[in-house]
Enzyme design. Structure first.
Site, PDB file in Angstrom:
ATOM      1  N   TYR A  33       1.005  -1.354  -0.100  1.00  0.00           N
ATOM      2  CA  TYR A  33      -0.057  -0.142  -0.106  1.00  0.00           C
ATOM      3  C   TYR A  33       1.002   1.023  -0.023  1.00  0.00           C
ATOM      4  O   TYR A  33       0.631   2.242  -0.918  1.00  0.00           O
ATOM      5  CB  TYR A  33      -0.850  -0.024   1.335  1.00  0.00           C
ATOM      6  CG  TYR A  33      -1.876   1.360   1.175  1.00  0.00           C
ATOM      7  CD1 TYR A  33      -2.902   1.524   0.251  1.00  0.00           C
ATOM      8  CD2 TYR A  33      -1.948   2.136   2.196  1.00  0.00           C
ATOM      9  CE1 TYR A  33      -3.789   2.328   0.177  1.00  0.00           C
ATOM     10  CE2 TYR A  33      -2.990   3.174   2.370  1.00  0.00           C
ATOM     11  CZ  TYR A  33      -3.697   3.360   1.095  1.00  0.00           C
ATOM     12  OH  TYR A  33      -4.493   4.437   1.203  1.00  0.00           O
TER      13      TYR A  33
ATOM     14  N   LYS B 273       1.206   4.221  -2.847  1.00  0.00           N
ATOM     15  CA  LYS B 273       1.021   5.613  -2.438  1.00  0.00           C
ATOM     16  C   LYS B 273       2.129   6.611  -2.571  1.00  0.00           C
ATOM     17  O   LYS B 273       1.769   7.758  -2.868  1.00  0.00           O
ATOM     18  CB  LYS B 273       0.159   5.804  -1.042  1.00  0.00           C
ATOM     19  CG  LYS B 273      -1.149   5.149  -1.120  1.00  0.00           C
ATOM     20  CD  LYS B 273      -2.166   6.026  -2.067  1.00  0.00           C
ATOM     21  CE  LYS B 273      -3.673   5.662  -1.919  1.00  0.00           C
ATOM     22  NZ  LYS B 273      -4.393   6.198  -2.702  1.00  0.00           N
TER      23      LYS B 273
ATOM     24  N   THR C 226     -14.251   5.488   6.380  1.00  0.00           N
ATOM     25  CA  THR C 226     -15.148   5.061   5.303  1.00  0.00           C
ATOM     26  C   THR C 226     -15.381   3.486   5.196  1.00  0.00           C
ATOM     27  O   THR C 226     -14.901   2.903   5.905  1.00  0.00           O
ATOM     28  CB  THR C 226     -14.285   5.637   3.947  1.00  0.00           C
ATOM     29  OG1 THR C 226     -12.951   4.901   3.925  1.00  0.00           O
ATOM     30  CG2 THR C 226     -13.912   7.008   4.097  1.00  0.00           C
TER      31      THR C 226
ATOM     32  N   PHE D 126     -13.050   1.944   3.666  1.00  0.00           N
ATOM     33  CA  PHE D 126     -11.716   1.781   3.609  1.00  0.00           C
ATOM     34  C   PHE D 126     -11.112   0.631   4.029  1.00  0.00           C
ATOM     35  O   PHE D 126     -10.429  -0.368   3.593  1.00  0.00           O
ATOM     36  CB  PHE D 126     -10.674   2.910   3.758  1.00  0.00           C
ATOM     37  CG  PHE D 126      -9.227   2.663   3.752  1.00  0.00           C
ATOM     38  CD1 PHE D 126      -8.499   2.989   2.255  1.00  0.00           C
ATOM     39  CD2 PHE D 126      -8.470   2.397   4.587  1.00  0.00           C
ATOM     40  CE1 PHE D 126      -7.150   2.657   2.239  1.00  0.00           C
ATOM     41  CE2 PHE D 126      -7.160   2.506   4.542  1.00  0.00           C
ATOM     42  CZ  PHE D 126      -6.564   2.353   3.568  1.00  0.00           C
TER      43      PHE D 126
HETATM   44  P1  NDP Z   1     -13.777   3.527   0.022  1.00  0.00           P
HETATM   45  O1  NDP Z   1     -13.598   1.900   0.049  1.00  0.00           O
HETATM   46  O2  NDP Z   1     -15.108   3.932   0.797  1.00  0.00           O
HETATM   47  O3  NDP Z   1     -14.153   3.818  -1.401  1.00  0.00           O
HETATM   48  C1  NDP Z   1     -13.231   3.689  -2.439  1.00  0.00           C
HETATM   49  C2  NDP Z   1     -13.665   3.788  -3.754  1.00  0.00           C
HETATM   50  O4  NDP Z   1     -12.794   3.494  -4.702  1.00  0.00           O
HETATM   51  C3  NDP Z   1     -15.145   3.311  -3.910  1.00  0.00           C
HETATM   52  O5  NDP Z   1     -15.979   4.239  -4.488  1.00  0.00           O
HETATM   53  C4  NDP Z   1     -14.685   2.204  -4.965  1.00  0.00           C
HETATM   54  O6  NDP Z   1     -15.958   1.806  -5.797  1.00  0.00           O
HETATM   55  C5  NDP Z   1     -13.627   2.813  -5.677  1.00  0.00           C
HETATM   56  N1  NDP Z   1     -12.866   1.688  -6.462  1.00  0.00           N
HETATM   57  C6  NDP Z   1     -11.914   0.895  -5.536  1.00  0.00           C
HETATM   58  N2  NDP Z   1     -11.210   0.203  -6.659  1.00  0.00           N
HETATM   59  C7  NDP Z   1     -11.697   0.518  -7.956  1.00  0.00           C
HETATM   60  C8  NDP Z   1     -11.523   0.125  -9.223  1.00  0.00           C
HETATM   61  N3  NDP Z   1     -10.896  -0.850  -9.250  1.00  0.00           N
HETATM   62  N4  NDP Z   1     -11.976   0.664 -10.216  1.00  0.00           N
HETATM   63  C9  NDP Z   1     -13.010   1.721  -9.904  1.00  0.00           C
HETATM   64  N5  NDP Z   1     -13.252   2.214  -8.774  1.00  0.00           N
HETATM   65  C10 NDP Z   1     -12.794   1.486  -7.744  1.00  0.00           C
HETATM   66  O7  NDP Z   1     -12.400   3.929   0.614  1.00  0.00           O
HETATM   67  P2  NDP Z   1     -12.183   5.810   0.810  1.00  0.00           P
HETATM   68  O8  NDP Z   1     -12.969   6.446   0.385  1.00  0.00           O
HETATM   69  O9  NDP Z   1     -11.387   5.854   2.143  1.00  0.00           O
HETATM   70  O10 NDP Z   1     -10.789   5.662  -0.367  1.00  0.00           O
HETATM   71  C11 NDP Z   1     -10.836   6.744  -1.347  1.00  0.00           C
HETATM   72  C12 NDP Z   1      -9.338   6.801  -1.823  1.00  0.00           C
HETATM   73  O11 NDP Z   1      -8.663   7.476  -0.519  1.00  0.00           O
HETATM   74  C13 NDP Z   1      -8.411   5.863  -1.870  1.00  0.00           C
HETATM   75  O12 NDP Z   1      -7.608   5.864  -2.907  1.00  0.00           O
HETATM   76  C14 NDP Z   1      -7.662   5.436  -0.634  1.00  0.00           C
HETATM   77  O13 NDP Z   1      -6.424   4.876  -0.652  1.00  0.00           O
HETATM   78  C15 NDP Z   1      -7.470   6.775  -0.119  1.00  0.00           C
HETATM   79  N6  NDP Z   1      -7.318   7.139   1.188  1.00  0.00           N
HETATM   80  C16 NDP Z   1      -8.141   6.585   2.301  1.00  0.00           C
HETATM   81  C17 NDP Z   1      -7.918   6.870   3.450  1.00  0.00           C
HETATM   82  C18 NDP Z   1      -8.613   6.480   4.429  1.00  0.00           C
HETATM   83  O14 NDP Z   1      -8.196   6.293   5.697  1.00  0.00           O
HETATM   84  N7  NDP Z   1     -10.046   5.874   4.326  1.00  0.00           N
HETATM   85  C19 NDP Z   1      -6.776   7.631   3.920  1.00  0.00           C
HETATM   86  C20 NDP Z   1      -5.986   7.909   2.886  1.00  0.00           C
HETATM   87  C21 NDP Z   1      -6.153   7.813   1.669  1.00  0.00           C
HETATM   88  P3  NDP Z   1     -16.298   0.573  -6.305  1.00  0.00           P
HETATM   89  O15 NDP Z   1     -16.097  -0.401  -5.185  1.00  0.00           O
HETATM   90  O16 NDP Z   1     -17.814   0.589  -6.517  1.00  0.00           O
HETATM   91  O17 NDP Z   1     -15.441   0.233  -7.350  1.00  0.00           O
HETATM   92  C1  8X3 Z   2      -5.008   5.226   4.400  1.00  0.00           C
HETATM   93  C2  8X3 Z   2      -4.460   5.743   5.709  1.00  0.00           C
HETATM   94  O1  8X3 Z   2      -2.762   5.151   7.675  1.00  0.00           O
HETATM   95  O2  8X3 Z   2      -4.198   3.500   6.986  1.00  0.00           O
HETATM   96  O3  8X3 Z   2      -4.389   5.507   3.562  1.00  0.00           O
HETATM   97  O4  8X3 Z   2      -2.438   3.858   5.643  1.00  0.00           O
HETATM   98  S1  8X3 Z   2      -3.445   4.432   6.327  1.00  0.00           S
END
Ligand code: NDP
Ligand code: 8X3
Length: 253
Positions: A153, A157, A188, A190
């Site tokens: 991961y 990133k 979320t 996530f």
């Molecule tokens: P969620 O799992 O809630 O949302 C992820 C979104 O990405 C969903 O809408 C999913 O849609 C979509 N997605 C995942 N894989 C694919 C794919 N192969 N093709 C198209 N769409 C895809 O997580 P978050 O909202 O937290 O994550 C959003 C972004 O934020 C990510 O890049 C994550 O790494 C980043 N992030 C999150 C953090 C956290 O703590 N939550 C912290 C830092 C960064 P579907 O499944 O319908 O395809």
């Molecule tokens: C998501 C935040 O700390 O789980 O990118 O890597 S962490």
């Protein structure tokens, strides 16, 4: 003036909040993701709540042909894109690399890095044509600092961070802003995805402090998207107040 925003991964979490924030402001939003039912539900919700104009495209960003040719799926009146929010992404698994599943590694690199790059390349002709477009890449604090049991991961990133910086330089002649936003813990789906449906493990990530919400990230993205034309926020690291860097949390547990 109304803007048109393209948000990848808008079926939940940060992407959904971003779509909602811009829709609420009267902007036009293209929402994408793999889950067709969710996309349509969200489209109806945002149209109903805000009278917003929403267009949906259901696809997997890992599909090279589809991502590179995504503009072919946009009717002409949706082809003036002001902002691309590259948000779709995931963490898969939480193991030492030795014990990790290589399929998880592939999923993260293919989605977070290659999918993001394919989609960017697919939409660049429209962004260049726009003359004052903005690309906002959702990285992570895991793209700034490495932590244990997350080599894949973090690698994905860190790559997003480097790609974002390189893109900003390459796109200077096209007057395209490029912003990287790097969140810490955001509650979320996530962690549910990361722990493959294990809600106990997922909930533990957010216990004992107030994590960020998708709406918090959407606020900052909206802010950075609405600065004067000559102002570009390059690099934003955002954490809950109870988190300092990737390793330090103040938890009441
Ligand atoms: P969620 O799992 O809630 O949302 C992820 C979104 O990405 C969903 O809408 C999913 O849609 C979509 N997605 C995942 N894989 C694919 C794919 N192969 N093709 C198209 N769409 C895809 O997580 P978050 O909202 O937290 O994550 C959003 C972004 O934020 C990510 O890049 C994550 O790494 C980043 N992030 C999150 C953090 C956290 O703590 N939550 C912290 C830092 C960064 P579907 O499944 O319908 O395809
Ligand atoms: C998501 C935040 O700390 O789980 O990118 O890597 S962490």
């Amino acid at each position: 003036m109304k803007k048109t925003i393209f948000v990848s991964g808008a079926t939940s979490g940060i992407g959904y909040s971003v779509a909602k924030k811009f829709a609420e402001n009267g902007d036009r939003v293209i929402i994408t993701g793999r889950r067709a039912d969710r996309l349509e539900l969200i489209a109806r919700e945002l149209e109903g709540a805000y009278g917003a104009e929403i267009f949906t495209i259901c696809f997997d960003v890992r599909d090279k042909d589809v991502s590179l040719n995504v503009m072919d799926q946009l009717p002409e009146h949706w082809q003036h894109i002001d902002i691309l929010v590259n948000n779709a992404g995931l963490a898969a698994g939480r193991d030492s690399f030795e014990n990790s599943d290589i399929e998880d590694f592939d999923a993260m690199i293919d989605t977070n890095v290659k999918g993001l790059a394919y989609l960017t390349k697919g939409l660049l002709p429209l962004l260049v044509k726009n003359g004052k477009a903005h690309i906002i890449n959702v990285g992570s604090i895991a793209g700034k600092q490495v932590y244990a049991m997350a080599a894949g991961y973090c690698a994905s990133k860190f790559a997003v961070d480097a790609f974002t910086k390189g893109l900003r330089i390459d796109l200077l002649p096209h007057n395209i802003k490029v912003t990287g936003i790097h969140p810490g813990a955001v509650e979320t789906e996530f962690s549910i995805v990361r722990f493959k449906g294990d809600e106990t493990k997922a909930n533990a990530v957010y216990t004992g402090y107030k994590p960020l919400s998708g709406d918090d990230i959407a606020e900052v993205i909206f802010y950075s998207a609405n600065l004067p034309a000559h102002v570009c926020l390059n690099d934003i690291v955002i954490t809950p107040t109870a988190q300092a860097g990737i390793h330090y949390f103040h938890k009441n547990i």
